[in-house]
Write a protein that holds these residues in place. Structure first.
Motif, PDB file in Angstrom:
ATOM      1  N   ARG A   1     -52.297  -8.680  23.153  1.00 53.98           N
ATOM      2  CA  ARG A   1     -52.198  -7.218  23.287  1.00 53.98           C
ATOM      3  C   ARG A   1     -51.338  -6.616  22.174  1.00 53.98           C
ATOM      4  O   ARG A   1     -51.720  -5.634  21.545  1.00 53.98           O
TER       5      ARG A   1
ATOM      6  N   ASP B   1     -49.917 -21.151  33.670  1.00 50.81           N
ATOM      7  CA  ASP B   1     -49.920 -19.711  33.963  1.00 50.81           C
ATOM      8  C   ASP B   1     -48.964 -18.968  33.041  1.00 50.81           C
ATOM      9  O   ASP B   1     -49.279 -17.874  32.563  1.00 50.81           O
ATOM     10  N   LEU B   2     -47.811 -19.548  32.782  1.00 49.78           N
ATOM     11  CA  LEU B   2     -46.838 -18.926  31.884  1.00 49.78           C
ATOM     12  C   LEU B   2     -47.400 -18.837  30.464  1.00 49.78           C
ATOM     13  O   LEU B   2     -47.318 -17.794  29.815  1.00 49.78           O
TER      14      LEU B   2
ATOM     15  N   ASP C   1     -45.986 -24.732  31.939  1.00 48.88           N
ATOM     16  CA  ASP C   1     -46.684 -24.061  33.027  1.00 48.88           C
ATOM     17  C   ASP C   1     -47.869 -23.304  32.433  1.00 48.88           C
ATOM     18  O   ASP C   1     -47.683 -22.370  31.645  1.00 48.88           O
TER      19      ASP C   1
ATOM     20  N   ASN D   1     -50.530 -18.771  29.602  1.00 52.45           N
ATOM     21  CA  ASN D   1     -51.613 -17.785  29.611  1.00 52.45           C
ATOM     22  C   ASN D   1     -51.067 -16.365  29.563  1.00 52.45           C
ATOM     23  O   ASN D   1     -51.619 -15.501  28.879  1.00 52.45           O
ATOM     24  N   GLU D   2     -49.982 -16.117  30.301  1.00 52.59           N
ATOM     25  CA  GLU D   2     -49.369 -14.783  30.297  1.00 52.59           C
ATOM     26  C   GLU D   2     -48.805 -14.453  28.913  1.00 52.59           C
ATOM     27  O   GLU D   2     -49.015 -13.351  28.401  1.00 52.59           O
ATOM     28  N   TYR D   3     -48.091 -15.397  28.305  1.00 54.55           N
ATOM     29  CA  TYR D   3     -47.571 -15.185  26.955  1.00 54.55           C
ATOM     30  C   TYR D   3     -48.709 -14.882  25.997  1.00 54.55           C
ATOM     31  O   TYR D   3     -48.631 -13.958  25.184  1.00 54.55           O
ATOM     32  N   HIS D   4     -49.773 -15.676  26.081  1.00 50.51           N
ATOM     33  CA  HIS D   4     -50.900 -15.471  25.172  1.00 50.51           C
ATOM     34  C   HIS D   4     -51.518 -14.087  25.362  1.00 50.51           C
ATOM     35  O   HIS D   4     -51.790 -13.383  24.379  1.00 50.51           O
ATOM     36  N   ALA D   5     -51.704 -13.665  26.597  1.00 51.89           N
ATOM     37  CA  ALA D   5     -52.276 -12.348  26.866  1.00 51.89           C
ATOM     38  C   ALA D   5     -51.393 -11.237  26.291  1.00 51.89           C
ATOM     39  O   ALA D   5     -51.903 -10.277  25.691  1.00 51.89           O
ATOM     40  N   LEU D   6     -50.090 -11.376  26.442  1.00 53.85           N
ATOM     41  CA  LEU D   6     -49.164 -10.366  25.912  1.00 53.85           C
ATOM     42  C   LEU D   6     -49.155 -10.359  24.387  1.00 53.85           C
ATOM     43  O   LEU D   6     -49.127  -9.297  23.762  1.00 53.85           O
TER      44      LEU D   6
END
Length: 78
Positions: A48, A37-38, A35, A40-45
Motif C-alpha cells: 500500500r 499472518d504477521l 508468523d 502477510n500484514e507487513y507485506h500488505a502495508l
C-alpha cells in the motif's frame, strides 16, 4: 520481499543500498516473529505504501512513514 520493499527499506536507510533480495528477507525474518499472518500484514502495508507513496518517483508528503525518513530526506540508492 519485492520492489516496494526494496524502495521503502533503502530510501529510509533501514538497509544498505546494495542489499539484495536475501539480505532484505533476512532483515525481516530476523526482526519479526516467525508468523505467516504477521508477514502477510507487513507485506500488505508495504504494498500500500509502495503504490501510494514510495513509487519510482516518490511522493513522501502524507506518507505514514514520512516521519521516519533520515534527517536529510530519502536515501538515493540508485
Amino acid at each position: 520481499v519485492d520492489a516496494y520493499t526494496a524502495r521503502v527499506l533503502k530510501r529510509h536507510g533501514w538497509i544498505e543500498p546494495e542489499a539484495d533480495y536475501h539480505a532484505m528477507q533476512e532483515h525481516f525474518e530476523g526482526s519479526l516473529e516467525q508468523d505467516a499472518d504477521l508477514f502477510n500484514e507487513y507485506h500488505a502495508l508495504i504494498v500500500r505504501v509502495g503504490k501510494e507513496h514510495c513509487r519510482p518517483k516518490p511522493k513522501c508528503a502524507g506518507c505514514p512513514l514520512e516521519c521516519l525518513l533520515p534527517e536529510g530526506g530519502i536515501v538515493d540508492w540508485r
